[in-house]
Design a protein around this motif. Structure first.
Motif, short mmCIF file in Angstrom:
data_model
loop_
_atom_site.label_atom_id
_atom_site.label_comp_id
_atom_site.label_asym_id
_atom_site.label_seq_id
_atom_site.Cartn_x
_atom_site.Cartn_y
_atom_site.Cartn_z
N PHE A 261 0.83 -1.20 0.00
CA PHE A 261 0.00 0.00 0.00
C PHE A 261 0.87 1.26 0.00
N LEU A 262 2.00 1.24 0.73
CA LEU A 262 2.89 2.39 0.72
C LEU A 262 3.56 2.57 -0.63
N ILE A 263 3.89 1.48 -1.32
CA ILE A 263 4.45 1.58 -2.67
C ILE A 263 3.44 2.20 -3.62
N PHE A 264 2.17 1.83 -3.48
CA PHE A 264 1.13 2.45 -4.29
C PHE A 264 1.08 3.96 -4.06
N LEU A 265 1.18 4.39 -2.81
CA LEU A 265 1.15 5.82 -2.51
C LEU A 265 2.36 6.53 -3.09
N VAL A 266 3.54 5.91 -3.00
CA VAL A 266 4.76 6.54 -3.47
C VAL A 266 4.69 6.81 -4.97
N PHE A 267 4.29 5.83 -5.76
CA PHE A 267 4.35 5.95 -7.22
C PHE A 267 3.12 6.64 -7.81
N PHE A 268 1.93 6.23 -7.39
CA PHE A 268 0.72 6.69 -8.07
C PHE A 268 0.10 7.93 -7.45
N VAL A 269 0.34 8.16 -6.18
CA VAL A 269 -0.28 9.32 -5.51
C VAL A 269 0.68 10.50 -5.47
N PHE A 270 2.00 10.25 -5.43
CA PHE A 270 2.95 11.35 -5.27
C PHE A 270 3.89 11.49 -6.46
N LYS A 271 4.61 10.43 -6.86
CA LYS A 271 5.65 10.58 -7.87
C LYS A 271 5.09 10.97 -9.24
N LEU A 272 4.11 10.23 -9.74
CA LEU A 272 3.56 10.54 -11.07
C LEU A 272 2.87 11.90 -11.12
N PRO A 273 2.08 12.30 -10.11
CA PRO A 273 1.55 13.68 -10.15
C PRO A 273 2.63 14.75 -10.13
N ILE A 274 3.75 14.52 -9.43
CA ILE A 274 4.85 15.49 -9.45
C ILE A 274 5.41 15.62 -10.86
N MET A 275 5.64 14.50 -11.53
CA MET A 275 6.12 14.54 -12.91
C MET A 275 5.12 15.24 -13.82
N GLY A 276 3.82 14.99 -13.57
CA GLY A 276 2.81 15.66 -14.37
C GLY A 276 2.80 17.16 -14.17
N GLU A 277 3.02 17.62 -12.94
CA GLU A 277 3.05 19.06 -12.68
C GLU A 277 4.29 19.71 -13.28
N LEU A 278 5.44 19.06 -13.16
CA LEU A 278 6.67 19.64 -13.69
C LEU A 278 6.67 19.71 -15.21
N THR A 279 6.05 18.75 -15.87
CA THR A 279 5.95 18.77 -17.33
C THR A 279 4.67 19.45 -17.83
N ARG A 280 3.86 19.95 -16.91
CA ARG A 280 2.59 20.64 -17.21
C ARG A 280 1.62 19.74 -17.98
N HIS A 281 1.70 18.46 -17.71
CA HIS A 281 0.82 17.49 -18.36
C HIS A 281 -0.56 17.56 -17.74
N LYS A 282 -1.60 17.60 -18.57
CA LYS A 282 -2.95 17.79 -18.05
C LYS A 282 -3.56 16.52 -17.48
N ASN A 283 -3.19 15.37 -18.02
CA ASN A 283 -3.78 14.12 -17.56
C ASN A 283 -3.15 13.71 -16.24
N LYS A 284 -3.89 13.84 -15.14
CA LYS A 284 -3.38 13.49 -13.81
C LYS A 284 -4.08 12.25 -13.26
N ARG A 285 -4.74 11.50 -14.10
CA ARG A 285 -5.46 10.31 -13.65
C ARG A 285 -4.59 9.08 -13.90
N PHE A 286 -3.98 8.58 -12.85
CA PHE A 286 -3.04 7.48 -12.98
C PHE A 286 -3.58 6.17 -12.42
N PHE A 287 -4.70 6.20 -11.74
CA PHE A 287 -5.32 4.97 -11.22
C PHE A 287 -6.81 5.23 -11.07
N GLY A 288 -7.57 4.13 -11.11
CA GLY A 288 -9.01 4.20 -10.91
C GLY A 288 -9.39 3.62 -9.56
N ASP A 289 -10.66 3.37 -9.37
CA ASP A 289 -11.12 2.81 -8.10
C ASP A 289 -10.93 1.29 -8.10
N TRP A 290 -9.65 0.88 -8.02
CA TRP A 290 -9.32 -0.55 -8.05
C TRP A 290 -9.90 -1.28 -6.84
#
Length: 469
Positions: free
Chosen positions: A327-356
């Motif tokens: 669960f912590l690995i999920f938070l690290v990659f999908f909740v924090f790391k990918l949104p940071i990359m999306g903000e730095l690259t100004r990428h609009k798509n911030k949806r990296f996971f659904g209601d699994w």
């Protein structure tokens, strides 16, 4: 007066019947009263709405800014309720896992002290620096794909040579980190495996999309007025990227750092970087990653290194800690790391996971668990297989499962430095389980219960197989 038993029984029954009849009459009267009151309120609200509308129409000239008064009484069937998305369950799950992890860490510190020593921290620091050096050398291979695409665009390379050189670059990109990361800590290897696999998927998307654009370019170039239309498109929108102009190192650099795995000519972007969200993301990333390292070293590491325990006892001991680490690995990659990359690259798509957590079978779980990989598999595996070969959709979906299983086995190879196909078979065996659950036609609650078995029982099995000496 003397009563026999039959007379007394009849008296009790008649009294009870009369009492029930009287209570039923009162209840029916109350229901009728509420029903009539509801009708009167609805009629009153309609009258108020009509009068408000007429008043608004009559005063439209002088009081045009007035709004129509809403209905006072809104019927229950007209009330719009939000659909439950399960976030409350995820928040509750996070609180429970945090409480369990805190209590386990406290008991472990009392018994054996803090396991995470400065030597381990220095080792992690040095291994991460080595991983960053591997990432820097990876730039040469990624820019090599740009050179290949430019030569292919200018028709200086045939397609067969272009395909062969692409496979050579991908093989080198896959193999050389295995040699340099042999002595690294397995946590660093896990991070490196994810990054290497993501870059390889991005480069394949870059290769596939540009080849299709090249085929379209060759067809359109035969038109007489192609050059004029090309200039008109650029004149109407100078910032639009067309095929040929996209083959640049800048375009490849953006692709490497963007959170998505799919290559697009014109990605939708924000106008500016929202630095507040970047700061919040980095803060959450460091806190969550440190918590993951500390908890793994404090709880899981001693059990994995305890040779007095057999594999079964070790699995039972780290069953719950393994799920918490997952669960912590999920938070690290999908909740924090990918949104940071999306903000730095100004990428609009911030949806990296659904209601699994609401998934009804394993196929739906994997679709919602990792949306970037799911979208990549849909475009470059499922759609390309159907377009290239005469194959059914069910067979194409099965091949998607096979490709996903190969991805997981590649990550396991980076971690263990050996080929042990446990991860491949564990992933591929879920395909018949999906068919079995759909055949049973269970309700959503029971089928979701089977899905939760995977993240609860699976991580501890992976730790024992790949991390235990």
């Amino acid at each position: 007066v003397d009563f026999d038993f039959s007379t007394l029984f009849l008296l009790v029954v008649s009294t009870r019947t009369s009492l029930f009849s009287f209570l039923s009459y009162l209840i029916m009267a109350k229901v009728r009263k509420r029903h009539n009151s509801a009708k009167q309120n609805e009629a009153l609200s309609d009258d108020i709405s009509t009068s408000a509308s007429s008043y608004h129409a009559s005063t439209e000239g002088s009081l045009g800014s007035l709004l129509e008064r809403p209905k006072i009484f809104t019927p229950v069937h007209e009330v719009k309720l939000e659909k439950p998305n399960g976030w409350s369950i995820v928040n509750l799950l996070g609180i429970i896992l945090f409480t369990v992890a805190a209590s386990q860490s406290y008991e472990s510190i009392r018994k054996r002290g803090v396991v995470l020593s400065m030597d381990i921290v220095k080792g992690l620091h040095n291994d991460f620096l080595s991983m960053y050096l591997i990432w820097l050398t990876r730039v040469f291979f990624t820019y090599g794909h740009v050179i290949l695409q430019k030569l292919y665009f200018r028709e200086k390379l045939p397609y067969s040579v272009h395909l062969f050189l692409f496979c050579v670059l991908q093989a080198i990109l896959f193999a050389y980190p295995l040699y340099f990361c042999a002595d690294m800590m397995k946590m660093v290897k896990f991070t490196l495996s994810i990054e290497q696999l993501a870059v390889m998927l991005k480069l394949y998307s870059y290769f596939s999309v540009n080849n299709r654009l090249h085929a379209t370019y060759l067809q359109e170039r035969q038109a007489k007025n192609y050059d004029e239309e090309y200039k008109l498109v650029l004149k109407s929108n100078p910032h639009r990227v067309l095929y040929g102009r996209n083959l640049s190192f800048r375009d490849m650099t953006y692709l490497i750092f963007t959170p998505t795995l799919l290559y697009e000519l014109n990605e939708p972007r924000h106008k500016k970087v929202r630095w507040t969200r970047v700061f919040q993301g980095f803060l959450g990333l460091y806190v969550t990653f440190f918590s993951l390292v500390f908890y793994f070293m404090q709880i899981c590491y001693p059990a994995l290194k305890n040779h007095a325990l057999n594999s079964y006892d070790c699995y039972i001991q780290i069953l719950v800690p393994g799920f918490i680490c997952w669960f912590l690995i999920f938070l690290v990659f999908f909740v924090f790391k990918l949104p940071i990359m999306g903000e730095l690259t100004r990428h609009k798509n911030k949806r990296f996971f659904g209601d699994w957590w609401n998934a009804r079978d394993f196929a739906q779980f994997w679709r919602k668990w990792n949306l970037p990989v799911h979208e990549w598999c849909i475009r470059h595996v499922y759609q390309e297989i159907i377009a290239t070969f005469t194959i059914s959709k069910k067979s194409a979906k099965l091949l998607v499962f096979v490709v996903s299983a190969i991805f997981h086995e590649v990550m396991a190879m980076y971690i263990s430095n050996t080929w042990i196909p446990y991860e491949f078979f564990a992933m591929f065996s879920q395909a018949p389980l999906v068919l079995f659950l759909r055949y049973l036609q269970l309700s959503a609650k029971f089928s979701n219960l089977f899905v939760w078995i995977l993240p609860v029982l699976g991580p501890a099995f992976g730790f024992v197989v790949y991390l235990r000496d």
